[in-house]
Write a protein that holds these residues in place. Structure first.
Motif, PDB file in Angstrom:
ATOM      1  N   SER A  69       6.221  19.285 -11.004  1.00 59.08           N
ATOM      2  CA  SER A  69       7.631  19.718 -10.817  1.00 59.08           C
ATOM      3  C   SER A  69       7.823  20.337  -9.442  1.00 59.08           C
ATOM      4  O   SER A  69       8.409  21.419  -9.287  1.00 59.08           O
ATOM      5  N   ASN A  70       7.349  19.611  -8.426  1.00 58.57           N
ATOM      6  CA  ASN A  70       7.377  20.107  -7.046  1.00 58.57           C
ATOM      7  C   ASN A  70       8.550  19.446  -6.323  1.00 58.57           C
ATOM      8  O   ASN A  70       8.550  18.222  -6.095  1.00 58.57           O
ATOM      9  N   ASN A  71       9.549  20.228  -5.959  1.00 57.64           N
ATOM     10  CA  ASN A  71      10.733  19.677  -5.288  1.00 57.64           C
ATOM     11  C   ASN A  71      10.418  19.124  -3.905  1.00 57.64           C
ATOM     12  O   ASN A  71      11.002  18.126  -3.479  1.00 57.64           O
ATOM     13  N   LEU A  72       9.507  19.784  -3.179  1.00 51.74           N
ATOM     14  CA  LEU A  72       9.142  19.282  -1.853  1.00 51.74           C
ATOM     15  C   LEU A  72       8.478  17.904  -1.946  1.00 51.74           C
ATOM     16  O   LEU A  72       8.691  17.031  -1.087  1.00 51.74           O
ATOM     17  N   ALA A  73       7.678  17.697  -2.992  1.00 46.93           N
ATOM     18  CA  ALA A  73       7.045  16.385  -3.183  1.00 46.93           C
ATOM     19  C   ALA A  73       8.100  15.325  -3.476  1.00 46.93           C
ATOM     20  O   ALA A  73       8.009  14.184  -3.009  1.00 46.93           O
ATOM     21  N   PHE A  74       9.140  15.705  -4.295  1.00 49.45           N
ATOM     22  CA  PHE A  74      10.231  14.761  -4.544  1.00 49.45           C
ATOM     23  C   PHE A  74      10.950  14.402  -3.249  1.00 49.45           C
ATOM     24  O   PHE A  74      11.248  13.227  -2.986  1.00 49.45           O
ATOM     25  N   ILE A  75      11.243  15.399  -2.442  1.00 46.15           N
ATOM     26  CA  ILE A  75      11.962  15.153  -1.182  1.00 46.15           C
ATOM     27  C   ILE A  75      11.155  14.247  -0.264  1.00 46.15           C
ATOM     28  O   ILE A  75      11.685  13.289   0.318  1.00 46.15           O
ATOM     29  N   LEU A  76       9.869  14.530  -0.137  1.00 42.19           N
ATOM     30  CA  LEU A  76       9.018  13.714   0.740  1.00 42.19           C
ATOM     31  C   LEU A  76       8.930  12.280   0.232  1.00 42.19           C
ATOM     32  O   LEU A  76       8.999  11.324   1.024  1.00 42.19           O
ATOM     33  N   THR A  77       8.805  12.113  -1.085  1.00 45.70           N
ATOM     34  CA  THR A  77       8.712  10.757  -1.653  1.00 45.70           C
ATOM     35  C   THR A  77       9.986   9.963  -1.395  1.00 45.70           C
ATOM     36  O   THR A  77       9.947   8.818  -0.927  1.00 45.70           O
ATOM     37  N   PHE A  78      11.143  10.561  -1.703  1.00 53.25           N
ATOM     38  CA  PHE A  78      12.409   9.847  -1.516  1.00 53.25           C
ATOM     39  C   PHE A  78      12.708   9.605  -0.033  1.00 53.25           C
ATOM     40  O   PHE A  78      13.293   8.579   0.330  1.00 53.25           O
ATOM     41  N   LEU A  79      12.293  10.545   0.820  1.00 48.61           N
ATOM     42  CA  LEU A  79      12.522  10.377   2.257  1.00 48.61           C
ATOM     43  C   LEU A  79      11.718   9.201   2.797  1.00 48.61           C
ATOM     44  O   LEU A  79      12.253   8.349   3.526  1.00 48.61           O
ATOM     45  N   LEU A  80      10.436   9.132   2.429  1.00 47.19           N
ATOM     46  CA  LEU A  80       9.598   8.020   2.898  1.00 47.19           C
ATOM     47  C   LEU A  80      10.077   6.691   2.319  1.00 47.19           C
ATOM     48  O   LEU A  80      10.077   5.665   3.013  1.00 47.19           O
ATOM     49  N   GLY A 113       0.821  -1.213   0.000  1.00 45.44           N
ATOM     50  CA  GLY A 113       0.000   0.000   0.000  1.00 45.44           C
ATOM     51  C   GLY A 113       0.850   1.256   0.000  1.00 45.44           C
ATOM     52  O   GLY A 113       0.552   2.226  -0.717  1.00 45.44           O
ATOM     53  N   LEU A 114       1.922   1.242   0.814  1.00 46.92           N
ATOM     54  CA  LEU A 114       2.819   2.401   0.838  1.00 46.92           C
ATOM     55  C   LEU A 114       3.535   2.562  -0.499  1.00 46.92           C
ATOM     56  O   LEU A 114       3.721   3.694  -0.987  1.00 46.92           O
ATOM     57  N   ALA A 115       3.936   1.451  -1.121  1.00 48.06           N
ATOM     58  CA  ALA A 115       4.599   1.533  -2.427  1.00 48.06           C
ATOM     59  C   ALA A 115       3.684   2.154  -3.469  1.00 48.06           C
ATOM     60  O   ALA A 115       4.116   2.994  -4.283  1.00 48.06           O
ATOM     61  N   LEU A 116       2.398   1.783  -3.451  1.00 48.25           N
ATOM     62  CA  LEU A 116       1.445   2.381  -4.389  1.00 48.25           C
ATOM     63  C   LEU A 116       1.274   3.873  -4.121  1.00 48.25           C
ATOM     64  O   LEU A 116       1.237   4.692  -5.062  1.00 48.25           O
ATOM     65  N   LEU A 117       1.196   4.237  -2.852  1.00 47.87           N
ATOM     66  CA  LEU A 117       1.043   5.651  -2.492  1.00 47.87           C
ATOM     67  C   LEU A 117       2.264   6.460  -2.933  1.00 47.87           C
ATOM     68  O   LEU A 117       2.122   7.574  -3.471  1.00 47.87           O
ATOM     69  N   LEU A 118       3.458   5.916  -2.713  1.00 48.80           N
ATOM     70  CA  LEU A 118       4.673   6.629  -3.114  1.00 48.80           C
ATOM     71  C   LEU A 118       4.768   6.750  -4.635  1.00 48.80           C
ATOM     72  O   LEU A 118       5.273   7.756  -5.160  1.00 48.80           O
ATOM     73  N   ALA A 119       4.300   5.740  -5.362  1.00 46.31           N
ATOM     74  CA  ALA A 119       4.311   5.816  -6.821  1.00 46.31           C
ATOM     75  C   ALA A 119       3.393   6.933  -7.317  1.00 46.31           C
ATOM     76  O   ALA A 119       3.768   7.703  -8.228  1.00 46.31           O
ATOM     77  N   ILE A 120       2.208   7.026  -6.706  1.00 44.50           N
ATOM     78  CA  ILE A 120       1.282   8.101  -7.092  1.00 44.50           C
ATOM     79  C   ILE A 120       1.870   9.462  -6.733  1.00 44.50           C
ATOM     80  O   ILE A 120       1.811  10.427  -7.505  1.00 44.50           O
ATOM     81  N   GLN A 121       2.498   9.519  -5.557  1.00 42.93           N
ATOM     82  CA  GLN A 121       3.096  10.780  -5.116  1.00 42.93           C
ATOM     83  C   GLN A 121       4.259  11.181  -6.026  1.00 42.93           C
ATOM     84  O   GLN A 121       4.447  12.366  -6.336  1.00 42.93           O
ATOM     85  N   PHE A 122       5.022  10.187  -6.479  1.00 43.92           N
ATOM     86  CA  PHE A 122       6.139  10.458  -7.381  1.00 43.92           C
ATOM     87  C   PHE A 122       5.646  10.983  -8.730  1.00 43.92           C
ATOM     88  O   PHE A 122       6.214  11.936  -9.300  1.00 43.92           O
ATOM     89  N   LEU A 123       4.564  10.399  -9.256  1.00 43.38           N
ATOM     90  CA  LEU A 123       3.999  10.881 -10.521  1.00 43.38           C
ATOM     91  C   LEU A 123       3.450  12.304 -10.370  1.00 43.38           C
ATOM     92  O   LEU A 123       3.596  13.137 -11.282  1.00 43.38           O
TER      93      LEU A 123
END
Length: 321
Positions: free
Chosen positions: A61-72, A45-55
């Motif tokens: 083109s949101n850098n904060l979203a990239f940081i949060l995705t890679f951090l989680l 479930g977390l992997a699916l959420l991170l994939a959606i967040q990454f897309l």
């Protein structure tokens, strides 16, 4: 044609991920070869959420979203190391497995040694074929003792099923598990028959008890009829009710000695006879009476006490095995 070594065949066999390796006497160390890790439902479930967040981060083109995705994602992947470390290095030893009667749960004792200084948290143990998982912790440089129960439906030797140790520590996103096969078994005695062929004051004990002449005779129970038994001792009420021909049995106190004989034991089949003999052994032992046991190919002389009882019950449990 290239032949694959047997050791590699065993390593590549997918069944060992669930059944474990061949049974050994132990102790069994949980090394990297025995510990497996996969994401559980929460992890997927977390992997699916991170994939959606990454897309979404790519789309906006949101850098904060990239940081949060890679951090989680980094934290989640780091938890696999802790899950592996929570199991790796433990050692499993077998303990006691006391005999039980058929129909009762068999008790298998296992010892889990933690030689390291790491506190192992949130561990679980489950026997194959059961739905119950025991949860426990193991303190640093200590041993945890587990009691696992398995259904004992048939008499004879009951081998310990595969034991699976698992953990979802620390975040509950990955499940690390290790199936273990220890060469351990418990002896299962026959299921005791209900007391009494017909409900008397005392349960029936086997054939062969005879009082000494001149002593006061007390009613002792029933036994199967043999040619030559006195007609006055036949239990005519039981005959009238269609319960078969049985003879009343009397004993004169301490002089009574029982011969529990397979040949004169009532029963529709082998298991019914063994159940009746098991009941008679238990009743004779409870009464403190000396008794012997005669089975086809097995003769146990007269005696009494815990050791004699265990010997007779073991002979009944392993009869025909």
């Amino acid at each position: 044609m290239i032949s694959v070594p047997t050791e590699w065949k065993e390593r590549l066999d997918l069944r060992r991920f669930f059944r474990g390796e061949k049974a050994v006497d132990g102790p069994i160390p949980l090394t990297h070869r025995r510990v497996f890790i996969l994401p559980n439902r929460r992890g997927f479930g977390l992997a699916l959420l991170l994939a959606i967040q990454f897309l979404a981060a790519i789309h906006y083109s949101n850098n904060l979203a990239f940081i949060l995705t890679f951090l989680l994602a980094g934290i989640a992947m780091q938890s696999t190391l802790y899950a592996f470390r929570n199991l790796a290095g433990l050692s499993v030893r077998r303990g006691k497995a006391p005999p039980v009667f058929a129909g009762e749960p068999a008790r298998f004792e296992l010892h889990l040694d933690n030689p390291s200084r790491i506190h192992r948290l949130g561990l679980g143990a489950r026997l194959a074929g059961t739905a119950t998982t025991i949860r426990f912790d193991v303190a640093p440089q200590s041993t945890a003792t587990l009691i696992l129960h398995a259904e004992a439906e048939k008499r004879g030797w009951l081998p310990l099923p595969t034991v699976t140790f698992d953990t979802s520590f620390p975040l509950g996103l990955f499940r690390a598990w290790s199936p273990v096969n220890l060469r351990q078994r418990a002896l299962v005695y026959p299921r005791p028959a209900p007391p009494g062929i017909e409900p008397p004051a005392s349960p029936p004990l086997g054939h062969g008890a005879r009082p000494n002449p001149g002593e006061e005779e007390d009613f002792y129970g029933f036994t199967g009829y043999r040619p030559g038994d006195p007609l006055k001792r036949i239990h005519w009420k039981g005959v009238a009710k269609g319960q078969g021909v049985h003879v009343k049995q009397y004993a004169g106190g301490e002089a009574a000695e029982l011969v529990l004989d397979w040949q004169y034991t009532p029963g529709a089949d082998i298991e019914a006879r063994l159940s009746r003999l098991c009941r008679w052994v238990l009743d004779a032992d409870a009464a403190g009476t000396r008794y012997s046991l005669r089975l086809p190919g097995v003769v146990i002389g007269k005696g009494r006490g815990e050791a004699h009882r265990a010997r007779c019950l073991e002979a009944l449990a392993l009869f025909g095995k």
